[in-house]
Design a protein around this motif. Structure first.
Motif, short mmCIF file in Angstrom:
data_model
loop_
_atom_site.label_atom_id
_atom_site.label_comp_id
_atom_site.label_asym_id
_atom_site.label_seq_id
_atom_site.Cartn_x
_atom_site.Cartn_y
_atom_site.Cartn_z
N GLY A 223 0.81 -1.21 0.00
CA GLY A 223 0.00 0.00 0.00
C GLY A 223 0.84 1.26 0.00
O GLY A 223 0.56 2.22 -0.74
N ARG A 224 1.89 1.27 0.83
CA ARG A 224 2.74 2.47 0.90
C ARG A 224 3.50 2.69 -0.41
O ARG A 224 3.56 3.81 -0.94
CB ARG A 224 3.72 2.35 2.07
N SER A 226 2.91 1.53 -3.49
CA SER A 226 2.04 1.87 -4.63
C SER A 226 1.50 3.28 -4.49
O SER A 226 1.32 3.99 -5.50
CB SER A 226 0.90 0.86 -4.75
N GLY A 227 1.26 3.72 -3.26
CA GLY A 227 0.80 5.09 -3.06
C GLY A 227 1.84 6.11 -3.50
O GLY A 227 1.49 7.17 -4.04
N GLU A 228 3.10 5.80 -3.28
CA GLU A 228 4.18 6.71 -3.67
C GLU A 228 4.43 6.69 -5.18
O GLU A 228 4.64 7.74 -5.80
CB GLU A 228 5.47 6.32 -2.95
N PRO A 231 0.65 7.67 -7.64
CA PRO A 231 -0.25 8.62 -6.98
C PRO A 231 -1.34 9.16 -7.89
O PRO A 231 -2.34 9.70 -7.40
CB PRO A 231 0.70 9.74 -6.54
N ASP A 234 -6.37 5.72 -10.10
CA ASP A 234 -7.32 5.07 -9.21
C ASP A 234 -6.78 3.66 -8.95
O ASP A 234 -6.50 2.91 -9.90
CB ASP A 234 -8.69 5.00 -9.89
N ARG A 235 -6.61 3.29 -7.71
CA ARG A 235 -5.98 2.00 -7.42
C ARG A 235 -6.58 1.40 -6.15
O ARG A 235 -7.09 2.11 -5.28
CB ARG A 235 -4.46 2.15 -7.26
N HIS A 236 -6.49 0.09 -6.05
CA HIS A 236 -6.82 -0.59 -4.80
C HIS A 236 -6.03 -1.89 -4.74
O HIS A 236 -5.47 -2.35 -5.74
CB HIS A 236 -8.33 -0.85 -4.67
#
Length: 430
Positions: A223-224, A226-228, A231, A234-236
């Motif tokens: 999660g961290r 992929s968030g970086e 950004p 749209d993702r999950h």
């Protein structure tokens, strides 16, 4: 119409885990019945059309002959059924409240993408690495080219107002015995490849392994990272219920699925791919799939009401994953070329994978507690990051024991459990 990714995001905002079956029938009427049953389950669901092996490998003539002869197929031949037949399957079923994803397993998915777009669908999954190395001998560079064209084709419908969705299968390499850092790295790298070729709605996969705390740490890292690195999309996250040797007892299989649902909630995933109590024996029925969906939804709902556990210790999974991703990104600005070069150099190396383009020098071991460890890292740039002394490389007997660890553990737990099954599987409201 709400997109696949948009539907999952809305469910997550409402506090619900989306649950999804693995389901594919050759006959159009049976496929429609399966989708309707999935939609009607007491859970927040999305539909699945899983394709047959002939379609997966591009042998559409064989699929056509089998369909004409009434021979059994192990999935839905979307590129063989006439477009109007599949549209009839979906009519009144697939809509904003029930999106449908096509699942396939192909290293050359262009015809599949063409077929799913023709019937009005725009969500699928896979990847140039994850649907190449474990599934055949297609050269990796060819799979990369195939997937580049497929991504661009899928992304092209954005100009008509659609928001196509692509899920990386990279977090599920070999199903089991692949340490989490490599699963994270391949999942993120495939997602970056998707974005580079036009996709803006992406999900990143991770397969449940044998130790829940290790899996929770891995999901937090995924999660961290992929968030970086993603950004602007749209993702999950999507968790797969255990993909290895499944418990043989119904109780053991149910306990494992419930643990997968709890893992998804604790790990911040928005979607779960379920398995049924029949997995160790045969292809599950529609009714068994529905029960699995409802069991998972109930376990997830109960988990959300529990106090959050203490912070997990950092065992180095994230540092290893970042080192692997960074090494690949440094090879080439083009993600496809970077992936090919990374495997050629051994910077990415999947344990126990026999594909010719995999270096085959990495090995993993399973500890007594179920945690995965690196026994050998080959040329991967993580030698200085792997914690502690490395366990010995598994021999054939040790490998077989490791492969059956989850099955034995959960069948044993089920044998010790005295709580009635009905008390553990109260369906959640849709």
């Amino acid at each position: 119409m709400t997109s696949f990714g948009g539907f999952v995001a809305q469910a997550a905002e409402a506090g619900a885990l989306v649950v999804q079956p693995r389901m594919g029938m050759a006959e159009a009427s049976r496929m429609r019945v399966g989708l309707l049953a999935t939609r009607g389950a007491a859970a927040v669901t999305v539909g699945t059309i899983t394709l047959d092996s002939y379609t997966r490998t591009g042998d559409l003539d064989a699929a056509r002959r089998a369909l004409a002869a009434g021979a059994g197929l192990n999935g839905y031949p979307i590129a063989t059924h006439p477009v109007e037949v599949t549209r009839a399957v979906l009519h009144g079923v697939a809509d904003a409240g029930f999106p449908v994803q096509v699942r396939h397993g192909s290293a050359a998915p262009e015809r599949i993408v063409e077929a799913l777009l023709a019937v009005g669908l725009d969500a699928t999954e896979g990847g140039p690495v994850s649907y190449c190395l474990p599934y055949g001998r297609t050269p990796l560079h060819k799979a990369v080219s195939n997937w580049q064209r497929s991504c661009e084709l899928l992304a092209s419908v954005r100009e008509f107002g659609a928001d196509p969705h692509l899920e990386t299968f990279g977090g599920c390499m070999m199903g089991q015995l692949c340490p989490p850092s490599l699963l994270i790295a391949i999942s993120v790298l495939e997602a970056l490849f998707f974005r580079q070729h036009g996709l803006r709605s992406i999900s990143l996969s991770y397969a449940q392994q044998a130790d829940a705390r290790q899996d929770e740490e891995a999901l937090a890292a995924l999660g961290r990272i992929s968030g970086e690195l993603l950004p602007d999309v749209d993702r999950h996250l999507v968790v797969y219920a255990y993909m290895g040797v499944y418990p043989r007892s119904p109780g053991g299989a149910r306990l494992l699925l419930e643990d997968a649902a709890r893992l998804a909630v604790r790990g911040g995933a928005a979607r779960l791919i379920v398995k049924t109590t029949a997995e160790a024996h045969r292809i599950p029925t529609v009714a068994e799939n529905v029960r699995a969906l409802e069991t998972a939804a109930a376990a997830a709902a109960a988990e959300r009401d529990r106090p959050r556990p203490a912070a997990l210790p950092d065992t180095g999974i994230e540092a290893e994953a970042r080192a692997l991703i960074g090494a690949v990104l440094d090879l080439d600005a083009d993600l496809g070329r970077a992936l090919v070069r990374a495997f050629a150099a051994g910077y990415l190396d999947v344990p126990y994978c026999l594909h010719p383009d995999n270096a085959g020098r990495a090995r993993s071991s399973l500890g007594p507690d179920g945690r995965l460890y690196w026994s050998a890292v080959g040329s991967m740039p993580i030698a200085g990051l792997v914690e502690g002394g490395r366990p010995p490389i598994l021999g054939s007997a040790g490998l077989l024991t490791a492969l059956s660890h989850v099955q034995r553990s959960y069948d044993g737990r089920a044998g010790d459990a005295s709580e009635p099954a009905a008390a553990r599987s109260v369906p959640a409201a849709r």
